[in-house]
Design a protein around this motif. Sequence first.
Motif: not given
Length: 462
Positions: A10-13, A303-322
Amino acid sequence: MAVRRDLTQGSVGKNITNQSLGMMVGMLSMVGYNLVDTFFVGKLGTSQLAAMSFTFPVSMAANSIALGLGVGGAAVISRAVGSKNHDEVKRLTTNSLYLGLIVVAVIMVTGFTTMDLVFTSLGARGEILVMIKEYMTVWYWGMPFVVIPMIGSNAIRAAGNTLLPSMVMMGSMIMNAVLDPLLIFGIGFFPRMELEGAALATVIARMTTFIASLYLLNYKFHMLSIVKPEIAELYDSWKRVLYIGFPAILNQFIPQISMGVATRIISDYGKEAVAGFGVATRIEMIAIGPLISFANTMIAYTGQNLGAKRIDRIEDGIKFVNKASLIIGAVMFAAFAIFGKYTSMIFNDDPTVINISYLYLAVVSVSYGVMGISMSASATFSALHKPYSSIMINIIRMIVIFIPLLLIGNYTFQLPGIIVGITISIFLGTIISVLWLRKTIAQFKIHPDYSNQEPVPVEEIA
């Protein structure tokens, strides 16, 4: 393993925002404690307000220990919850509380025996030191009602319920707000206790969280065990809790050392300066509350996206929070620039206190947006199983950046220079955090199991 909310889809934001809003209730409660105490103590006078301001770094340091233990307990308990091993959940929860009792005893003994040394080192003297000791003597006796509920609340969150701990905290904050004027000013049949009354109100209010958390753990969630634990079992549980909890304690503790250093330097400018600094840093909690909520959300999200190996979503999450942090920071800067002086006037009527408080809010608020980025980076490091990276950044920030800039600012421009130094240190520390996190994320792209190495080897830190 079933999760309460799947953050890998779903939506990162939307995912991050929804999680953050839930955490803000608890953050508002914590902010409410400090603001209510500051408001009523400020009515007693500048000396009393300065005395309570001196206690802030010490009380926050003790709270940091409690929070770190709570984080460590939640990390291991949540894993047991996910594996549906309820006996393990009960053992870990109960043994975490036993560890909390030992930590309570250490904090109390250390606090009582070093009170003069600590507060004179921070710059307290004369009647203000006497007031501090009156306040902290009561406050230290309430340590069980700080540490145990923090561990218990985090255990409940680990079981999947974030609302109940927040509601308990909100009820406790309301009780503190009711008791503060009664015990501080001696309204009705209550004795006038002034600063001691503020401490006693906090202890009584915290006692309700102690009772409520134990009740919920035992009777609603059935997470406590009455079986006498074996020594080996205790050792194993404590080792697992502290593996995560000790870095979390250090990450929370280091900023409080920095706050103590700042208080000591500012104390040379008199009680009005300390009082103004204390008022400003408590008002500041309103601004950074949402930033902390967004940052804490990154732990579960990453943590969840690391477990799913979705590094791309982690990067998107960092950008959104920033981006969210920068927007929140800009709004808070505008608000404090316009209304900061009027906000400071609520807590004290001394012109010097008001002006110093306003100067701090107007200048330091420029950095709130990047402060949120730094908080998010620290939380992301923990979720990536790299908490020692965050610790190294905090140590560098304090020793290499924060303290030297405070000393330079104090030498060149006195009090305004100190405030500018604090602001610049936040910007420089954030740059280090962002670059370090970017390098860590790059390592995960190359090696998806990069998180298996903690603590970080010395050559990797370098």
